[in-house]
Scaffold this motif. Structure first.
Motif, PDB file in Angstrom:
ATOM      1  N   TRP A  42       1.698  13.630   8.597  1.00 46.57           N
ATOM      2  CA  TRP A  42       2.770  13.037   9.388  1.00 46.57           C
ATOM      3  C   TRP A  42       2.234  12.478  10.700  1.00 46.57           C
ATOM      4  CZ3 TRP A  42       6.460  17.720   8.367  1.00 46.57           C
ATOM      5  CH2 TRP A  42       7.033  17.561   7.098  1.00 46.57           C
ATOM      6  N   PRO A  43       2.661  11.286  11.090  1.00 45.74           N
ATOM      7  CA  PRO A  43       2.073  10.628  12.264  1.00 45.74           C
ATOM      8  C   PRO A  43       2.304  11.364  13.579  1.00 45.74           C
ATOM      9  CG  PRO A  43       4.001   9.422  11.469  1.00 45.74           C
ATOM     10  CD  PRO A  43       3.662  10.436  10.428  1.00 45.74           C
ATOM     11  N   GLY A  44       3.413  12.109  13.688  1.00 48.19           N
ATOM     12  CA  GLY A  44       3.712  12.779  14.952  1.00 48.19           C
ATOM     13  C   GLY A  44       3.252  14.219  15.026  1.00 48.19           C
ATOM     14  N   ARG A  45       2.360  14.628  14.129  1.00 50.37           N
ATOM     15  CA  ARG A  45       1.986  16.037  14.007  1.00 50.37           C
ATOM     16  C   ARG A  45       1.255  16.599  15.225  1.00 50.37           C
ATOM     17  NH1 ARG A  45      -1.303  12.695  11.466  1.00 50.37           N
ATOM     18  NH2 ARG A  45      -3.593  12.949  11.585  1.00 50.37           N
ATOM     19  N   SER A  46       0.640  15.723  16.041  1.00 54.84           N
ATOM     20  CA  SER A  46      -0.236  16.202  17.105  1.00 54.84           C
ATOM     21  C   SER A  46       0.288  15.950  18.514  1.00 54.84           C
ATOM     22  CB  SER A  46      -1.619  15.539  16.976  1.00 54.84           C
ATOM     23  OG  SER A  46      -2.187  15.772  15.711  1.00 54.84           O
ATOM     24  N   ARG A  47       1.540  15.505  18.668  1.00 52.12           N
ATOM     25  CA  ARG A  47       1.993  15.073  19.984  1.00 52.12           C
ATOM     26  C   ARG A  47       3.308  15.737  20.408  1.00 52.12           C
ATOM     27  NH1 ARG A  47       4.364   9.343  20.774  1.00 52.12           N
ATOM     28  NH2 ARG A  47       5.871  10.602  21.920  1.00 52.12           N
ATOM     29  N   HIS A  48       3.623  15.539  21.661  1.00 51.95           N
ATOM     30  CA  HIS A  48       4.859  16.044  22.262  1.00 51.95           C
ATOM     31  C   HIS A  48       5.915  14.938  22.239  1.00 51.95           C
ATOM     32  CE1 HIS A  48       7.553  17.809  25.289  1.00 51.95           C
ATOM     33  NE2 HIS A  48       7.543  16.633  25.875  1.00 51.95           N
ATOM     34  N   PHE A  49       7.204  15.340  22.184  1.00 52.82           N
ATOM     35  CA  PHE A  49       8.309  14.394  22.192  1.00 52.82           C
ATOM     36  C   PHE A  49       9.303  14.757  23.286  1.00 52.82           C
ATOM     37  CE2 PHE A  49       6.741  14.661  17.837  1.00 52.82           C
ATOM     38  CZ  PHE A  49       6.495  13.315  17.555  1.00 52.82           C
ATOM     39  N   ALA A  50      10.000  13.749  23.787  1.00 51.67           N
ATOM     40  CA  ALA A  50      10.974  13.977  24.855  1.00 51.67           C
ATOM     41  C   ALA A  50      12.095  14.906  24.410  1.00 51.67           C
ATOM     42  CB  ALA A  50      11.551  12.636  25.326  1.00 51.67           C
ATOM     43  N   PHE A  51      12.475  14.884  23.121  1.00 47.36           N
ATOM     44  CA  PHE A  51      13.597  15.724  22.673  1.00 47.36           C
ATOM     45  C   PHE A  51      13.311  17.217  22.828  1.00 47.36           C
ATOM     46  CE2 PHE A  51      11.351  14.895  18.543  1.00 47.36           C
ATOM     47  CZ  PHE A  51      11.039  16.204  18.204  1.00 47.36           C
ATOM     48  N   GLU A  52      12.037  17.577  23.001  1.00 49.06           N
ATOM     49  CA  GLU A  52      11.687  18.991  23.162  1.00 49.06           C
ATOM     50  C   GLU A  52      12.169  19.559  24.496  1.00 49.06           C
ATOM     51  OE1 GLU A  52       7.648  20.100  21.759  1.00 49.06           O
ATOM     52  OE2 GLU A  52       7.487  18.012  21.111  1.00 49.06           O
ATOM     53  N   THR A  53      12.623  18.700  25.420  1.00 47.09           N
ATOM     54  CA  THR A  53      13.138  19.157  26.718  1.00 47.09           C
ATOM     55  C   THR A  53      14.664  19.208  26.754  1.00 47.09           C
ATOM     56  OG1 THR A  53      13.243  16.917  27.682  1.00 47.09           O
ATOM     57  CG2 THR A  53      11.140  18.087  27.840  1.00 47.09           C
ATOM     58  N   LEU A  54      15.323  18.875  25.643  1.00 43.18           N
ATOM     59  CA  LEU A  54      16.787  18.803  25.616  1.00 43.18           C
ATOM     60  C   LEU A  54      17.417  20.153  25.283  1.00 43.18           C
ATOM     61  CD1 LEU A  54      17.174  15.434  23.652  1.00 43.18           C
ATOM     62  CD2 LEU A  54      17.339  15.783  26.129  1.00 43.18           C
TER      63      LEU A  54
ATOM     64  N   PHE B 272       0.832  -1.195   0.000  1.00 47.63           N
ATOM     65  CA  PHE B 272       0.000   0.000   0.000  1.00 47.63           C
ATOM     66  C   PHE B 272       0.870   1.249   0.000  1.00 47.63           C
ATOM     67  CE2 PHE B 272      -2.293   3.357   2.367  1.00 47.63           C
ATOM     68  CZ  PHE B 272      -3.365   3.523   1.510  1.00 47.63           C
ATOM     69  N   THR B 273       0.552   2.175  -0.916  1.00 45.86           N
ATOM     70  CA  THR B 273       1.292   3.436  -1.022  1.00 45.86           C
ATOM     71  C   THR B 273       0.397   4.658  -0.876  1.00 45.86           C
ATOM     72  OG1 THR B 273       1.033   3.511  -3.427  1.00 45.86           O
ATOM     73  CG2 THR B 273       2.991   2.374  -2.558  1.00 45.86           C
ATOM     74  N   GLY B 274      -0.907   4.447  -0.730  1.00 43.09           N
ATOM     75  CA  GLY B 274      -1.838   5.563  -0.621  1.00 43.09           C
ATOM     76  C   GLY B 274      -2.645   5.814  -1.877  1.00 43.09           C
ATOM     77  N   SER B 275      -2.393   5.016  -2.915  1.00 45.20           N
ATOM     78  CA  SER B 275      -3.024   5.275  -4.210  1.00 45.20           C
ATOM     79  C   SER B 275      -4.148   4.301  -4.537  1.00 45.20           C
ATOM     80  CB  SER B 275      -1.966   5.226  -5.316  1.00 45.20           C
ATOM     81  OG  SER B 275      -1.332   3.957  -5.342  1.00 45.20           O
TER      82      SER B 275
ATOM     83  N   GLU C 211      -4.419   8.488   6.516  1.00 49.96           N
ATOM     84  CA  GLU C 211      -3.340   9.430   6.843  1.00 49.96           C
ATOM     85  C   GLU C 211      -2.198   9.320   5.834  1.00 49.96           C
ATOM     86  OE1 GLU C 211      -1.863   9.720  10.785  1.00 49.96           O
ATOM     87  OE2 GLU C 211      -3.823   9.506  11.719  1.00 49.96           O
ATOM     88  N   ILE C 212      -1.861   8.094   5.453  1.00 51.41           N
ATOM     89  CA  ILE C 212      -0.804   7.891   4.451  1.00 51.41           C
ATOM     90  C   ILE C 212      -1.211   8.550   3.138  1.00 51.41           C
ATOM     91  CG2 ILE C 212       0.376   6.153   3.043  1.00 51.41           C
ATOM     92  CD1 ILE C 212       0.147   4.262   5.520  1.00 51.41           C
TER      93      ILE C 212
END
Length: 372
Positions: free
Chosen positions: A213-225, A185-188, A207-208
């Motif tokens: 993008w799958p991470g568009r709505s969430r927070h990530f740990a790298f944002e605290t670095l 599957f490629t979305g087509s 979504e594909i």
């Protein structure tokens, strides 16, 4: 570590799906992708770390290898951990937690290893230790080599931020994305799941197709670095290029509650305009209008004695419905038992490698387009 540091990035996934994740990483232009047990390694800088968390659909966690040193006993571990440059990538004000594993090493006590690393971080850097911290340091002792990695993701990446409700035995989004890719599957093309549960497969496929993008709505740990650049991160997120899908993505289930859950999850994910969920049993299901595409199912497996005998009828019904009403469509079916796959009577090709799901080893069985 500066913003342009080059280091090894480990993309963690379910064992058995490493090659599929590697293909995804290669398609998205990550440098030097290579398969290893339980994941894929790539080379890159902090922007690549952010992009891996934001864009890769099949990765469970994104780790970076921040250093390693040989160690033979606990006193040596304590000394070398205190000399480790924690300040290069950790902030003294952000809580961290430590996870440690020991294998084939003279230091064999994971708890003692964890304690030494925690003490070094608190006494040399000043960062607080918190067992509930979002930011995690992973320490691995193997063959007397201590390798230190940083989990840049935080919560598992299957948590897209859209699925508030789930049905029984849900398929994780990361695994669903890799199974869809494994099916070609490629979305087509349209996708149909006749046992959709929480709607994971149709929503992931939509979504594909919409290039969300799958991470568009969430927070990530790298944002605290300390390395995090909020302006560069915003620029990366703003570079997304959503598109209008040319097909629809269908789900049906015998449970009306599952249909309600799927519709709500699709709404939160922003793909309700491209998805269609209907209350239907397998025997009542009909192919959607329009061109053929992919039918993908994750039926019950049966884990207790007698379950598989009862499930034989369900799998036969799946095969009859697909053979008689879904001509021209390809099929992907996930199950833990080859006899259940055979019960469908569908012309499966060579099965793919088994993977772990919910404590069981499951296999994806696929067909070519079903004959008219």
């Amino acid at each position: 570590m500066s913003a342009d540091s080059d280091f090894e990035i480990l993309l963690v996934t379910v064992p058995g799906l490493e090659a599929i994740l590697c293909a995804e990483a290669k398609a998205l232009g990550f440098g030097s992708p290579a398969v290893m047990t339980g994941g894929v390694t790539v080379r890159g800088d902090w922007r690549d770390v952010w992009r891996a968390n934001l864009c890769l659909r099949g990765v469970s966690k994104v780790l970076i290898r921040v250093g390693s040193f040989p160690v033979a006993h606990l006193a040596q571990l304590d000394k070398r951990a205190r000399r480790f440059p924690w300040q290069d990538f950790l902030s003294p004000t952000v809580p961290v937690r430590v996870e440690a594993t020991c294998k084939a090493s003279r230091i064999y006590h994971a708890g003692a290893t964890k304690e030494r690393i925690e003490r070094a971080i608190t006494e040399e850097l000043g960062a607080p230790i918190d067992e509930d911290a979002d930011l995690c340091i992973k320490v691995r002792l193997h063959n007397d080599l201590c390798t230190i990695s940083l989990d840049t993701s935080g919560d598992g990446l299957h948590k897209r931020g859209h699925k508030e409700a789930v049905n029984k035995a849900p398929m994780r989004e990361t695994m669903a994305a890799l199974f869809l890719r494994q099916c070609g599957f490629t979305g087509s093309e349209p996708v149909c799941d006749l046992m959709c549960g929480s709607g994971t497969f149709p929503i992931e496929a939509a979504e594909i197709a919409a290039n969300l993008w799958p991470g568009r709505s969430r927070h990530f740990a790298f944002e605290t670095l300390p390395s995090f650049d909020a302006s560069a991160w915003k620029s990366l997120k703003d570079s997304a290029k959503p598109r209008q899908p040319t097909h629809r993505y269908f789900g049906s289930d015998r449970d009306p509650g599952a249909i309600r859950i799927s519709q709500e999850n699709a709404e939160r994910a922003g793909v309700s305009a491209y998805t269609d969920f209907r209350h239907s049993t397998i025997s009542e299901a009909h192919r959607p209008d329009g061109p053929p595409g992919l039918v993908i199912l994750n039926p019950p497996y049966g884990t207790r004695l007698g379950d598989k005998k009862k499930l034989g009828g369900l799998y036969r019904s799946i095969g009859q419905t697909l053979s008689s009403r879904f001509q021209g469509w390809r099929v992907g079916l996930i199950t833990s038992d080859q006899s259940l796959a055979k019960a469908t009577g569908l012309p499966f090709t060579t099965p793919h490698a088994p993977v772990l799901h919910g404590g069981l080893r499951v296999t994806l069985y696929t067909t070519s387009p079903l004959a008219e």
